[in-house]
Design a protein around this motif. Structure first.
Motif, PDB file in Angstrom:
ATOM      1  N   ILE A   1       2.250  28.215  10.066  1.00 16.99           N
ATOM      2  CA  ILE A   1       3.608  27.956   9.584  1.00 16.99           C
ATOM      3  C   ILE A   1       3.627  27.883   8.060  1.00 16.99           C
ATOM      4  O   ILE A   1       4.557  28.381   7.403  1.00 16.99           O
ATOM      5  N   LEU A   2       2.598  27.265   7.478  1.00 17.51           N
ATOM      6  CA  LEU A   2       2.489  27.192   6.017  1.00 17.51           C
ATOM      7  C   LEU A   2       2.477  28.586   5.388  1.00 17.51           C
ATOM      8  O   LEU A   2       3.086  28.804   4.340  1.00 17.51           O
ATOM      9  N   GLN A   3       1.775  29.511   6.038  1.00 17.63           N
ATOM     10  CA  GLN A   3       1.712  30.879   5.519  1.00 17.63           C
ATOM     11  C   GLN A   3       3.109  31.499   5.452  1.00 17.63           C
ATOM     12  O   GLN A   3       3.448  32.183   4.486  1.00 17.63           O
TER      13      GLN A   3
ATOM     14  N   MET B   1       3.403  17.785   8.244  1.00 17.59           N
ATOM     15  CA  MET B   1       2.528  18.276   7.176  1.00 17.59           C
ATOM     16  C   MET B   1       2.789  17.547   5.865  1.00 17.59           C
ATOM     17  O   MET B   1       1.847  17.212   5.133  1.00 17.59           O
ATOM     18  N   MET B   2       4.050  17.302   5.564  1.00 20.88           N
ATOM     19  CA  MET B   2       4.379  16.591   4.334  1.00 20.88           C
ATOM     20  C   MET B   2       3.820  15.169   4.366  1.00 20.88           C
ATOM     21  O   MET B   2       3.324  14.653   3.358  1.00 20.88           O
ATOM     22  N   ALA B   3       3.852  14.563   5.547  1.00 24.39           N
ATOM     23  CA  ALA B   3       3.300  13.212   5.689  1.00 24.39           C
ATOM     24  C   ALA B   3       1.782  13.232   5.506  1.00 24.39           C
ATOM     25  O   ALA B   3       1.207  12.362   4.828  1.00 24.39           O
ATOM     26  N   LYS B   4       1.115  14.226   6.095  1.00 32.70           N
ATOM     27  CA  LYS B   4      -0.338  14.333   5.967  1.00 32.70           C
ATOM     28  C   LYS B   4      -0.767  14.551   4.518  1.00 32.70           C
ATOM     29  O   LYS B   4      -1.812  14.067   4.081  1.00 32.70           O
ATOM     30  N   ALA B   5       0.036  15.326   3.771  1.00 31.02           N
ATOM     31  CA  ALA B   5      -0.294  15.634   2.383  1.00 31.02           C
ATOM     32  C   ALA B   5       0.255  14.605   1.409  1.00 31.02           C
ATOM     33  O   ALA B   5      -0.011  14.685   0.208  1.00 31.02           O
ATOM     34  N   SER B   6       1.016  13.645   1.933  1.00 29.63           N
ATOM     35  CA  SER B   6       1.637  12.585   1.109  1.00 29.63           C
ATOM     36  C   SER B   6       2.521  13.179   0.018  1.00 29.63           C
ATOM     37  O   SER B   6       2.434  12.798  -1.158  1.00 29.63           O
ATOM     38  N   VAL B   7       3.384  14.121   0.421  1.00 29.86           N
ATOM     39  CA  VAL B   7       4.324  14.740  -0.507  1.00 29.86           C
ATOM     40  C   VAL B   7       5.742  14.587   0.049  1.00 29.86           C
ATOM     41  O   VAL B   7       5.922  14.241   1.220  1.00 29.86           O
TER      42      VAL B   7
ATOM     43  N   THR C   1       8.206  22.182  -1.792  1.00 32.62           N
ATOM     44  CA  THR C   1       7.571  22.693  -3.010  1.00 32.62           C
ATOM     45  C   THR C   1       6.259  21.979  -3.274  1.00 32.62           C
ATOM     46  O   THR C   1       5.236  22.606  -3.588  1.00 32.62           O
ATOM     47  N   GLU C   2       6.271  20.657  -3.124  1.00 31.67           N
ATOM     48  CA  GLU C   2       5.043  19.881  -3.314  1.00 31.67           C
ATOM     49  C   GLU C   2       4.017  20.205  -2.231  1.00 31.67           C
ATOM     50  O   GLU C   2       2.815  20.232  -2.499  1.00 31.67           O
ATOM     51  N   LEU C   3       4.483  20.451  -1.017  1.00 30.59           N
ATOM     52  CA  LEU C   3       3.581  20.785   0.082  1.00 30.59           C
ATOM     53  C   LEU C   3       2.869  22.107  -0.191  1.00 30.59           C
ATOM     54  O   LEU C   3       1.652  22.218  -0.001  1.00 30.59           O
ATOM     55  N   LEU C   4       3.609  23.098  -0.642  1.00 32.10           N
ATOM     56  CA  LEU C   4       3.013  24.401  -0.941  1.00 32.10           C
ATOM     57  C   LEU C   4       2.052  24.300  -2.127  1.00 32.10           C
ATOM     58  O   LEU C   4       1.002  24.950  -2.144  1.00 32.10           O
ATOM     59  N   SER C   5       2.405  23.468  -3.112  1.00 34.05           N
ATOM     60  CA  SER C   5       1.521  23.265  -4.256  1.00 34.05           C
ATOM     61  C   SER C   5       0.208  22.623  -3.809  1.00 34.05           C
ATOM     62  O   SER C   5      -0.883  23.038  -4.227  1.00 34.05           O
ATOM     63  N   TYR C   6       0.312  21.641  -2.925  1.00 38.15           N
ATOM     64  CA  TYR C   6      -0.879  20.984  -2.369  1.00 38.15           C
ATOM     65  C   TYR C   6      -1.731  21.991  -1.605  1.00 38.15           C
ATOM     66  O   TYR C   6      -2.965  22.044  -1.776  1.00 38.15           O
ATOM     67  N   ALA C   7      -1.100  22.820  -0.781  1.00 34.59           N
ATOM     68  CA  ALA C   7      -1.820  23.788   0.032  1.00 34.59           C
ATOM     69  C   ALA C   7      -2.542  24.814  -0.845  1.00 34.59           C
ATOM     70  O   ALA C   7      -3.664  25.213  -0.535  1.00 34.59           O
TER      71      ALA C   7
ATOM     72  N   LYS D   1      -3.625  24.339  -3.971  1.00 31.23           N
ATOM     73  CA  LYS D   1      -4.759  23.669  -4.638  1.00 31.23           C
ATOM     74  C   LYS D   1      -5.939  23.523  -3.683  1.00 31.23           C
ATOM     75  O   LYS D   1      -7.086  23.571  -4.104  1.00 31.23           O
ATOM     76  N   GLN D   2      -5.650  23.352  -2.411  1.00 27.83           N
ATOM     77  CA  GLN D   2      -6.713  23.218  -1.391  1.00 27.83           C
ATOM     78  C   GLN D   2      -7.168  24.573  -0.846  1.00 27.83           C
ATOM     79  O   GLN D   2      -8.014  24.635   0.016  1.00 27.83           O
ATOM     80  N   GLU D   3      -6.598  25.659  -1.418  1.00 30.71           N
ATOM     81  CA  GLU D   3      -6.910  27.030  -0.993  1.00 30.71           C
ATOM     82  C   GLU D   3      -6.633  27.242   0.494  1.00 30.71           C
ATOM     83  O   GLU D   3      -7.368  27.942   1.200  1.00 30.71           O
ATOM     84  N   LEU D   4      -5.549  26.648   0.979  1.00 29.68           N
ATOM     85  CA  LEU D   4      -5.137  26.816   2.367  1.00 29.68           C
ATOM     86  C   LEU D   4      -4.189  27.991   2.530  1.00 29.68           C
ATOM     87  O   LEU D   4      -3.997  28.478   3.642  1.00 29.68           O
ATOM     88  N   ILE D   5      -3.584  28.437   1.448  1.00 26.94           N
ATOM     89  CA  ILE D   5      -2.693  29.598   1.462  1.00 26.94           C
ATOM     90  C   ILE D   5      -3.012  30.475   0.269  1.00 26.94           C
ATOM     91  O   ILE D   5      -3.657  30.038  -0.680  1.00 26.94           O
TER      92      ILE D   5
END
Length: 207
Positions: A154-156, A185-191, A195-201, A203-207
Motif C-alpha cells: 500500500i505504501l508503494q 502505519m502512521m501509528a507505527k511510524a509515530s507520524v 507526507t511524514e509517513l512517506l518521508s519516514y518510509a 529514510k528507511q529505504e522501504l520505498i
C-alpha cells in the motif's frame, strides 16, 4: 547448462548492465528468448500478451524514480507463470528485508559471479527460493520492519501518488480498509500525516 523453455526479461534502467547481462545469458542459450526492457509500460504489455507463457523476470531494485518492488506484485498478477529474480547492489539490511518480504523466487547481488546466477536458476528449478550468500550475510543483520507485506504494498501505491480510492481499486480492498492500514502505519511510524509517513518510509529505504 539447461536451456529453459521460457523467455527471459532483463528489466533495468542501467542499460549498459542490462544489455551486457542479456547478451551473456543469450550467448549461453539459457532461455528460448531474451529481451531487455526499461519502461514499465513495455513490461506490462509483454506480460499481458504472454500471460500464459513462462517468463523469467530479472528485476533491478533501484529504478530511476522508485524501487522495483511494486512491479513484483504487478508481474505476479499479470502472469501466473512468471519467475521473479531481483538483482541489485543494495546493501541496506532494512531494504533487503523489505525485498524479501515480497517473496521473489530469487535474490542475487549484482556483485556476484555468473556461477551464482546458474546456482540461482538451478535452485529455483528445484522449487526452492534462492538468496545469494552476500544477501544472506547482510540480511542476518536486518532489524525488524515495522510494516507488514500488505502495508508495504500500500505504501508503494501512496508513494506513486495514488489516492485512497485508486489504491483500493488496485489492491481489491475497500477504501475503509486502506484508511485503516494508513492509520496503523502512521501509528507505527509515530507520524501525523501521509507526507511524514512517506518521508519516514524513504529514510528507511522501504520505498
Amino acid at each position: 547448462m539447461t536451456k529453459r523453455e521460457a523467455t527471459a526479461i532483463v528489466f533495468d534502467d542501467h542499460l549498459l548492465f542490462a544489455d551486457s547481462f542479456s547478451a551473456l545469458i543469450e550467448r549461453l542459450e539459457l532461455f528460448n528468448n531474451v529481451h531487455t526492457l526499461s519502461e514499465e509500460k513495455e513490461l506490462t504489455q509483454f506480460l499481458i500478451k504472454n500471460r500464459k507463457s513462462p517468463v523469467y523476470l530479472f528485476l533491478d531494485y533501484y529504478l530511476q524514480d522508485k524501487t522495483g518492488l511494486q512491479l513484483i506484485n504487478e508481474a505476479k498478477r499479470l502472469n501466473k507463470n512468471v519467475v521473479i529474480i531481483v538483482m541489485s547492489s543494495v546493501v541496506s539490511p532494512v531494504a533487503i528485508a523489505n525485498i524479501l518480504s515480497y517473496n521473489p523466487h530469487g535474490f542475487v547481488s549484482k556483485s556476484s559471479g555468473f556461477d551464482t546466477i546458474l546456482e540461482c536458476l538451478n535452485t529455483i528449478d528445484s522449487g526452492q527460493q534462492y538468496i545469494s550468500p552476500k544477501i544472506h550475510q547482510i540480511n542476518s543483520a536486518a532489524s525488524n520492519i515495522p510494516f507488514s507485506a500488505r502495508e508495504l504494498g500500500i505504501l508503494q501505491y501512496f508513494a506513486s501518488g495514488l489516492s485512497i480510492a485508486e489504491t483500493a481499486e488496485r489492491t481489491y480492498l475497500s477504501k475503509h480498509t486502506i484508511v485503516a492500514h494508513r492509520r496503523k502505519m502512521m501509528a507505527k511510524a509515530s507520524v501525523n500525516s501521509i507526507t511524514e509517513l512517506l518521508s519516514y518510509a524513504r529514510k528507511q529505504e522501504l520505498i
